[in-house]
Write an enzyme that holds these catalytic residues in place. Structure first.
Site, PDB file in Angstrom:
ATOM      1  CG  ASP A   1      -1.767   1.241   1.317  1.00  0.00           C
ATOM      2  OD1 ASP A   1      -2.770   1.307   0.575  1.00  0.00           O
ATOM      3  OD2 ASP A   1      -1.436   2.152   2.103  1.00  0.00           O
TER       4      ASP A   1
ATOM      5  CE1 TYR B   1       0.448   8.071   2.441  1.00  0.00           C
ATOM      6  CE2 TYR B   1       1.112   5.842   1.898  1.00  0.00           C
ATOM      7  CZ  TYR B   1       0.168   6.720   2.381  1.00  0.00           C
ATOM      8  OH  TYR B   1      -1.050   6.236   2.809  1.00  0.00           O
TER       9      TYR B   1
ATOM     10  CE  LYS C   1      -3.722   4.924   0.607  1.00  0.00           C
ATOM     11  NZ  LYS C   1      -2.394   4.271   0.410  1.00  0.00           N
TER      12      LYS C   1
ATOM     13  CG  HIS D   1      -4.936   9.675   0.182  1.00  0.00           C
ATOM     14  ND1 HIS D   1      -3.585   9.821  -0.013  1.00  0.00           N
ATOM     15  CD2 HIS D   1      -5.065   9.115   1.404  1.00  0.00           C
ATOM     16  CE1 HIS D   1      -2.933   9.375   1.047  1.00  0.00           C
ATOM     17  NE2 HIS D   1      -3.808   8.944   1.922  1.00  0.00           N
TER      18      HIS D   1
END
Length: 389
Positions: free
Chosen positions: A73, A78, A107, A140
């Site tokens: 994931d 990120y 996402k 997201h």
């Protein structure tokens, strides 16, 4: 309704990329797979990469893939998807894995909810991951905030908060608040995302951080030809999400828990724990760890995979090799029913991730949980992933 699927090979070998060795008491079963509404299968446990530093992410993913994880994931905000991609490609190039054996989920970022910005968002993720498609692509957050509004923002434009003139993924206005695209609504985003499935760029699409009413709005769309396969929301012993999980099961959506251990790192929590401790230090969970001779983390993760007859999925995150491995070692024991029932007393409704600084958008999902007379806060200088200007 989801189904559990076991592969024919019921064990995988333990492999370590470093020279350190950790004791393994029992053989590890392959991770069960949950059937999605599109016919695909998703491994029940995923390795999460949120808050994993770029310098540590590649090794963490390689350790995970070498020890039986098949679900990764990730997300472009990120700021570590290139590291995830390098790890995956390293395993594929050595012939240790085949692409069809992996389930990769990413996402759509908040700033890219407008239809014309979705493809650039996905293309950047595919480029960073070095993949031709991803297995799951979820919105997201329901709110288009923070958002640059008229232009897409990508990892390459900066995954940190800054004035909107700099074009980063977390744009602030002149007063330091997140810029909000109030004219964008998630149903329009969903309508456009369905084309990605038709083009073969993603296998399924889903949601994250949506509340029940917002999911119902997606399901009720006249143009909803691809319904959500996955809902990823915060869930742990102190926030058990029973009503939301029931709703997902009724509507054929696999519920996937993030912050599944209750977040050992609680810097995002805006309210104190109702018990004075995090779930990993809860006395009841510690008593079960002693009873079953397992770690507190393994007790919590076993609770997750055993709930709802094993029909829920979860994401667990670590960059420590021993924890990555032990987090998957939860299929060689089962909690007694009385011990499962004991978790009911821990359901305090304690949410960590509110991200209240985005609550000025009408689609913010947790408005009914904001404090009375709450006043909007300015954007933080650092993201939840730890990146800053």
């Amino acid at each position: 309704r989801s189904e559990i699927h076991f592969t024919s090979n019921m064990r995988h070998n333990i492999h370590f990329l470093s020279r350190r060795r950790f004791s393994v008491k029992c053989p590890i079963l392959d991770v069960p797979k949950l059937r999605l509404r599109d016919g695909g299968f998703m491994p029940q446990i995923a390795l999460g990469t949120w808050k994993s530093a770029p310098g540590l992410t590649q090794n963490a993913v390689q350790v995970a893939l070498s020890n039986g994880y098949r679900n990764i994931d990730t997300a472009n905000d990120y700021n570590n998807e290139p590291d995830v991609g390098d790890a995956i490609q390293s395993m594929l190039s050595r012939g240790e894995l085949k692409r069809e054996h992996l389930f990769v989920q990413s996402k759509l970022w908040n700033s890219n909810h407008r239809a014309e910005h979705i493809m650039p968002d996905l293309q950047q993720t595919l480029s960073d991951l070095k993949l031709d498609y991803i297995d799951s692509y979820v919105i997201h957050w329901p709110q288009a905030c923070p958002s640059l509004i008229h232009s897409p923002t990508l990892r390459t434009t900066g995954a940190y908060p800054a004035h909107y003139a700099k074009g980063t993924m977390f744009p602030n206005d002149d007063e330091g608040f997140f810029v909000s695209d109030v004219e964008s609504h998630f149903t329009e985003t969903w309508h456009a995302m369905q084309d990605l499935v038709d083009k073969g760029l993603v296998r399924s699409i889903g949601l994250s951080n949506f509340n029940k009413t917002q999911i119902q709005e997606i399901l009720a769309m006249d143009s909803c030809k691809h319904k959500p396969s996955i809902l990823q929301n915060e869930c742990h012993p102190y926030l058990q999400q029973k009503d939301l999980i029931d709703f997902c099961q009724i509507n054929g959506i696999v519920f996937q828990a993030f912050s599944s251990l209750g977040s050992g790192d609680t810097h995002l929590a805006v309210t104190a724990s109702p018990t004075g401790v995090i779930p990993l230090k809860d006395p009841y969970i510690r008593s079960l760890a002693k009873k079953y001779e397992k770690s507190e983390a393994q007790i919590i993760l076993r609770w997750h995979v055993q709930r709802y007859n094993g029909m829920n999925a979860l994401v667990t995150k670590s960059v420590t090799e021993s924890r990555i491995i032990s987090n998957l070692q939860v299929y060689d024991f089962a909690l007694e029913q009385q011990d499962m029932d004991g978790f009911d007393a821990l359901n305090h409704g304690w949410r960590h991730l509110y991200w209240r600084e985005t609550s000025n958008h009408p689609d913010y999902p947790f408005k009914d949980e904001l404090p009375y007379k709450y006043r909007l806060e300015r954007a933080p200088l650092t993201t939840s992933s730890g990146t800053s200007e």
